[in-house]
Design a protein around this motif. Structure first.
Motif, PDB file in Angstrom:
ATOM      1  N   LYS A 423      -0.801   2.621  14.715  1.00 40.43           N
ATOM      2  CA  LYS A 423       0.389   1.982  15.609  1.00 40.43           C
ATOM      3  C   LYS A 423       1.799   2.094  15.100  1.00 40.43           C
ATOM      4  CE  LYS A 423       2.773  -1.080  19.027  1.00 40.43           C
ATOM      5  NZ  LYS A 423       2.585  -2.283  19.212  1.00 40.43           N
ATOM      6  N   THR A 424       2.355   1.527  13.079  1.00 39.30           N
ATOM      7  CA  THR A 424       2.922   0.546  12.703  1.00 39.30           C
ATOM      8  C   THR A 424       2.602   1.969  11.481  1.00 39.30           C
ATOM      9  OG1 THR A 424       0.528  -0.146  11.473  1.00 39.30           O
ATOM     10  CG2 THR A 424       2.530  -1.395  13.194  1.00 39.30           C
ATOM     11  N   ASP A 425       2.123   2.934  10.848  1.00 35.97           N
ATOM     12  CA  ASP A 425       1.912   3.820  10.238  1.00 35.97           C
ATOM     13  C   ASP A 425       1.545   2.763   8.654  1.00 35.97           C
ATOM     14  OD1 ASP A 425       1.749   6.357   8.775  1.00 35.97           O
ATOM     15  OD2 ASP A 425       3.787   6.411   8.161  1.00 35.97           O
ATOM     16  N   LYS A 426       1.023   1.617   9.011  1.00 34.63           N
ATOM     17  CA  LYS A 426       1.289   0.647   7.980  1.00 34.63           C
ATOM     18  C   LYS A 426      -0.566   1.178   7.116  1.00 34.63           C
ATOM     19  CE  LYS A 426       5.711  -0.698   8.500  1.00 34.63           C
ATOM     20  NZ  LYS A 426       6.643  -1.900   8.937  1.00 34.63           N
ATOM     21  N   ILE A 427      -1.174  -0.095   6.322  1.00 42.99           N
ATOM     22  CA  ILE A 427      -1.884  -0.373   5.435  1.00 42.99           C
ATOM     23  C   ILE A 427      -2.242  -1.377   6.173  1.00 42.99           C
ATOM     24  CG2 ILE A 427      -3.430  -0.831   3.663  1.00 42.99           C
ATOM     25  CD1 ILE A 427      -1.453   0.943   2.135  1.00 42.99           C
ATOM     26  N   LEU A 428      -3.456  -2.011   6.509  1.00 42.86           N
ATOM     27  CA  LEU A 428      -3.861  -2.896   6.515  1.00 42.86           C
ATOM     28  C   LEU A 428      -5.188  -3.800   6.101  1.00 42.86           C
ATOM     29  CD1 LEU A 428      -4.812  -2.099  10.643  1.00 42.86           C
ATOM     30  CD2 LEU A 428      -3.371  -3.410   9.945  1.00 42.86           C
ATOM     31  N   GLY A 429      -5.751  -2.508   5.322  1.00 46.28           N
ATOM     32  CA  GLY A 429      -6.826  -3.186   4.153  1.00 46.28           C
ATOM     33  C   GLY A 429      -6.819  -1.632   3.827  1.00 46.28           C
ATOM     34  N   ALA A 430      -8.333  -1.720   2.572  1.00 46.41           N
ATOM     35  CA  ALA A 430      -8.684  -1.538   1.961  1.00 46.41           C
ATOM     36  C   ALA A 430     -10.470  -2.043   1.173  1.00 46.41           C
ATOM     37  CB  ALA A 430      -7.872  -1.003   0.474  1.00 46.41           C
ATOM     38  N   SER A 431     -11.181  -1.222   1.393  1.00 45.90           N
ATOM     39  CA  SER A 431     -12.172  -1.076  -0.180  1.00 45.90           C
ATOM     40  C   SER A 431     -12.312  -0.778  -1.076  1.00 45.90           C
ATOM     41  CB  SER A 431     -13.579  -1.988   1.152  1.00 45.90           C
ATOM     42  OG  SER A 431     -14.512  -2.504   0.934  1.00 45.90           O
ATOM     43  N   MET A 432     -13.475  -0.551  -1.700  1.00 44.27           N
ATOM     44  CA  MET A 432     -13.604   0.109  -2.481  1.00 44.27           C
ATOM     45  C   MET A 432     -14.058  -0.043  -4.073  1.00 44.27           C
ATOM     46  SD  MET A 432     -10.579   1.933  -5.766  1.00 44.27           S
ATOM     47  CE  MET A 432     -11.575   2.299  -6.920  1.00 44.27           C
ATOM     48  N   VAL A 433     -15.057   0.669  -4.214  1.00 49.05           N
ATOM     49  CA  VAL A 433     -16.417   0.928  -5.437  1.00 49.05           C
ATOM     50  C   VAL A 433     -15.133   1.393  -6.137  1.00 49.05           C
ATOM     51  CG1 VAL A 433     -17.900   2.267  -4.199  1.00 49.05           C
ATOM     52  CG2 VAL A 433     -18.452   0.812  -6.299  1.00 49.05           C
ATOM     53  N   GLY A 434     -15.342   1.453  -7.653  1.00 52.27           N
ATOM     54  CA  GLY A 434     -14.624   3.016  -8.392  1.00 52.27           C
ATOM     55  C   GLY A 434     -14.361   2.573  -9.113  1.00 52.27           C
ATOM     56  N   PRO A 435     -13.913   3.715 -10.451  1.00 50.24           N
ATOM     57  CA  PRO A 435     -12.983   3.201 -11.676  1.00 50.24           C
ATOM     58  C   PRO A 435     -11.597   2.869 -11.356  1.00 50.24           C
ATOM     59  CG  PRO A 435     -13.349   5.340 -11.464  1.00 50.24           C
ATOM     60  CD  PRO A 435     -14.209   4.930 -10.089  1.00 50.24           C
ATOM     61  N   HIS A 442      -4.032  -3.045  -6.528  1.00 55.12           N
ATOM     62  CA  HIS A 442      -2.898  -4.422  -7.050  1.00 55.12           C
ATOM     63  C   HIS A 442      -1.908  -3.252  -6.103  1.00 55.12           C
ATOM     64  CE1 HIS A 442      -5.056  -7.145  -9.266  1.00 55.12           C
ATOM     65  NE2 HIS A 442      -3.326  -7.563  -9.582  1.00 55.12           N
ATOM     66  N   ILE A 443      -2.081  -1.909  -6.333  1.00 59.09           N
ATOM     67  CA  ILE A 443      -1.100  -1.138  -5.981  1.00 59.09           C
ATOM     68  C   ILE A 443      -0.932  -1.581  -4.490  1.00 59.09           C
ATOM     69  CG2 ILE A 443      -0.064   1.476  -5.115  1.00 59.09           C
ATOM     70  CD1 ILE A 443      -1.676   1.940  -8.584  1.00 59.09           C
ATOM     71  N   LEU A 444      -2.016  -1.239  -3.518  1.00 56.98           N
ATOM     72  CA  LEU A 444      -2.166  -1.443  -1.829  1.00 56.98           C
ATOM     73  C   LEU A 444      -1.387  -2.934  -1.572  1.00 56.98           C
ATOM     74  CD1 LEU A 444      -5.387   0.335  -1.557  1.00 56.98           C
ATOM     75  CD2 LEU A 444      -3.122   1.353  -0.695  1.00 56.98           C
ATOM     76  N   ALA A 445      -2.275  -4.025  -2.735  1.00 58.52           N
ATOM     77  CA  ALA A 445      -1.883  -5.084  -2.237  1.00 58.52           C
ATOM     78  C   ALA A 445      -0.281  -5.680  -1.744  1.00 58.52           C
ATOM     79  CB  ALA A 445      -2.528  -6.111  -3.191  1.00 58.52           C
ATOM     80  N   VAL A 446       0.794  -4.183  -3.388  1.00 60.47           N
ATOM     81  CA  VAL A 446       1.959  -4.554  -3.524  1.00 60.47           C
ATOM     82  C   VAL A 446       2.673  -3.752  -1.838  1.00 60.47           C
ATOM     83  CG1 VAL A 446       4.381  -3.902  -4.210  1.00 60.47           C
ATOM     84  CG2 VAL A 446       2.095  -5.528  -5.705  1.00 60.47           C
ATOM     85  N   ALA A 447       1.911  -2.648  -1.923  1.00 64.77           N
ATOM     86  CA  ALA A 447       2.066  -1.983  -0.462  1.00 64.77           C
ATOM     87  C   ALA A 447       1.829  -2.987   0.299  1.00 64.77           C
ATOM     88  CB  ALA A 447       1.643  -0.856  -0.003  1.00 64.77           C
ATOM     89  N   ILE A 448       1.354  -3.687   1.227  1.00 66.27           N
ATOM     90  CA  ILE A 448       0.884  -4.655   2.469  1.00 66.27           C
ATOM     91  C   ILE A 448       1.775  -5.655   2.148  1.00 66.27           C
ATOM     92  CG2 ILE A 448      -0.553  -5.817   3.463  1.00 66.27           C
ATOM     93  CD1 ILE A 448      -2.421  -4.277   2.557  1.00 66.27           C
ATOM     94  N   THR A 449       2.214  -6.194   1.000  1.00 69.95           N
ATOM     95  CA  THR A 449       2.936  -7.615   0.743  1.00 69.95           C
ATOM     96  C   THR A 449       4.655  -6.764   1.238  1.00 69.95           C
ATOM     97  OG1 THR A 449       1.665  -8.143  -0.393  1.00 69.95           O
ATOM     98  CG2 THR A 449       3.748  -9.269  -0.412  1.00 69.95           C
ATOM     99  N   ASN A 450       4.527  -6.093   0.452  1.00 68.26           N
ATOM    100  CA  ASN A 450       6.418  -5.507   0.351  1.00 68.26           C
ATOM    101  C   ASN A 450       6.225  -4.309   2.583  1.00 68.26           C
ATOM    102  OD1 ASN A 450       7.635  -6.212  -0.743  1.00 68.26           O
ATOM    103  ND2 ASN A 450       6.043  -5.704  -2.178  1.00 68.26           N
ATOM    104  N   ASP A 451       5.074  -4.708   2.983  1.00 67.93           N
ATOM    105  CA  ASP A 451       4.939  -3.552   4.542  1.00 67.93           C
ATOM    106  C   ASP A 451       5.604  -2.566   4.376  1.00 67.93           C
ATOM    107  OD1 ASP A 451       4.653  -4.468   6.537  1.00 67.93           O
ATOM    108  OD2 ASP A 451       6.777  -4.726   7.716  1.00 67.93           O
ATOM    109  N   MET A 452       5.207  -1.889   3.386  1.00 66.03           N
ATOM    110  CA  MET A 452       5.335  -0.287   3.422  1.00 66.03           C
ATOM    111  C   MET A 452       4.633   0.458   4.291  1.00 66.03           C
ATOM    112  SD  MET A 452       6.157  -0.185  -1.243  1.00 66.03           S
ATOM    113  CE  MET A 452       6.153   1.373  -1.029  1.00 66.03           C
TER     114      MET A 452
END
Length: 496
Positions: A423-435, A442-452
């Motif tokens: 609906k909003t074209d925004k990131i709700l969250g993410a999960s990852m294992v990897g390098p 952290h980049i995704l946290a900034v994006a979510i925090t700033n409603d990008m």
């Protein structure tokens, strides 16, 4: 404090009562931040602490564990560099490894100690606090009446009933494992959360024969099944894990050399009874808040069956309308250092007189990182939370198994899922294992925090060749699954 401050028993009235505006109980990360912030608005304040005046992070947590992990990483790279045509004979000096962990740990802790030593002596009290039925704080031979109380008593490793007696000196926890003078020969690690996983892999890479047990088929607290399965696959290459196992009993016995050995009786994933024997058992079954013996119930604070405070304001830690604040690990909310730090700042600010000029920090976007290799990280809403919310979502993904820079570096095992809101074209969250998971999340946290929105994040530069290009691939996958795909002139994965 509130109606409690007006109570007075014969026992209490027989002693001199010290009256303060604020009493902080506990001097870990949350308590120290609360004390510093509250001290900017009142000089009539005390901080009471039982035990060391540093922090869990510096003394027995984040820093010594990362020092051990750093040594393990060097050893692993040296031993397994043959794929690059580099061959080396590696000798690990366990005593030197642990000596560096301890000396560098003490260096980090000394910075905290130095800061605390600069506080006025009359505002620091060493001793165990107890809140009596009159709402007064008893510590040593002193009674303290506080208008406002901030509880920051932290947490302690949880040890199942009876295990301490059964295992005796073969029992290790995260509170004492870094005091080992040398690397052990063998070790069982019980619990595959962040602490258990990090230490199990680190000791393995340093040559210790480690077996990791966990009652669920889960590692690192992962709640996305695909990411969890990938993590098990990646970590299982150099770590012996018995997942879906049930510990039946632990104890000690003499081995064939008549030396004391620990044992773990367990049922494996197929229900067969097995026994592990070795030198130590590291119990990493979580931590519990240190609040049970404090007498917090005498302040009309209600706890649930897991010792978590009810009616908790997660911004400030305040309990209902009481002038009682429970922060950091003590409130069993999110036991992470950056959360404890923010809660301490907010609580210390919220106790300003009449709550004027309060500078309360809003709770940060959930972010957690496990520093194993490959790293495990989660940010924002988890997949189960998204499903429960009823939001319409898509999952963008990228595998790091063949991602350009990851393969160049020989760290190509991993998977990233990004949960996008249709609906909003925004990131709700993410999960990852990897390098590079710590940087990607952290980049995704900034994006979510700033409603990008996804497009805005994709419009930022992604340098080539970097592991971070994998993030762009996952974001494009999210966008492609949205109602209106983002049109990019470069459709090649990772730009190569």
């Amino acid at each position: 404090m509130n109606n409690l401050s007006e109570k007075s028993s014969d026992r209490s009235s027989s002693k001199v009562i010290r009256e303060v505006d604020v009493a902080v109980i506990g001097a870990g990360t949350a308590g120290q931040n609360a004390f510093r912030q509250a001290s900017t608005t009142t000089e009539n304040i005390v901080i009471i602490n039982d035990g060391f005046w540093t922090t869990v992070c510096a003394t027995v947590g984040c820093m010594p564990s990362k020092l051990l992990i750093a040594a393990a990483g060097r050893a692993h790279d040296a031993k397994y560099s043959d794929q690059f045509g580099i061959h080396a004979d590696v000798r690990i000096d366990g005593k030197q490894v642990m000596a560096r962990v301890q000396s560098e740990r003490d260096r980090f802790a000394s910075f905290v100690t130095e800061q605390v030593e600069g506080w006025p002596a009359d505002k620091k009290i060493s001793g165990r606090a107890h809140i009596n039925k009159d709402g007064l704080i008893e510590v040593n031979d002193e009674l303290i009446k506080a208008n406002k109380i901030i509880v920051a008593t932290g947490s302690s490793p949880f040890i199942p009933d009876g295990w301490a007696d059964k295992l005796g000196k073969t029992l290790l926890t995260s509170d004492n494992v870094f005091e080992l003078p040398d690397l052990p020969v063998s070790m069982a690690v019980i619990g595959a959360g962040s602490v258990g996983l990090e230490l199990a892999q680190a000791f393995t890479r340093l040559g210790v024969a480690v077996t990791l047990f966990n009652r669920a088929n889960r590692v690192g607290g992962l709640q996305d099944e695909d990411i969890n399965n990938k993590a098990i696959d990646c970590l299982g290459s150099d770590l012996t894990m018995h997942l879906n196992s049930e510990i039946e009993n632990v104890g000690t016995q003499t081995d064939e050399n008549q030396d004391l050995a620990a044992f773990v009786n367990y049922k494996d994933k197929d229900g067969r009874s097995r026994q592990w024997q070795g030198e130590y058992v590291l119990v990493a079954t979580g931590r519990r808040n240190n609040i049970e013996q404090l007498g917090i119930e005498n302040l009309s604070v209600e706890l649930d069956d897991k010792n978590r405070p009810k009616d908790l304001d997660k911004n400030t830690g305040q309990i209902g309308n009481l002038e009682v604040y429970i922060i950091g690990d003590a409130n069993a909310n999110i036991p992470l250092l950056h959360v404890a730090s923010d809660e301490g700042f907010s609580a210390g600010s919220a106790i300003c007189k009449d709550n004027t000029d309060a500078n309360v920090r809003l709770p940060a976007i959930p972010l957690s990182i496990v520093f194993c290799e490959p790293q495990i990280a989660n940010v924002g809403m988890s997949l189960p939370e998204i499903k429960e919310s009823g939001l319409e979502y898509v999952v963008g993904n990228v595998s790091f198994d063949n991602q350009g820079r990851s393969r160049v570096m020989g760290v190509n095992c991993g998977l990233l899922h990004i949960y996008g809101c249709k609906k909003t074209d925004k990131i709700l969250g993410a999960s990852m294992v990897g390098p590079d998971a710590e940087y990607i999340t952290h980049i995704l946290a900034v994006a979510i925090t700033n409603d990008m929105c996804i497009k805005a994040l994709l419009d930022t530069p992604f340098y080539h060749p970097t592991i971070l290009e994998g993030l762009r691939t996952a974001l494009r996958d999210v966008q492609d699954k949205m109602a209106i795909p983002y049109q990019s002139y470069d459709t090649q994965q990772d730009g190569f």
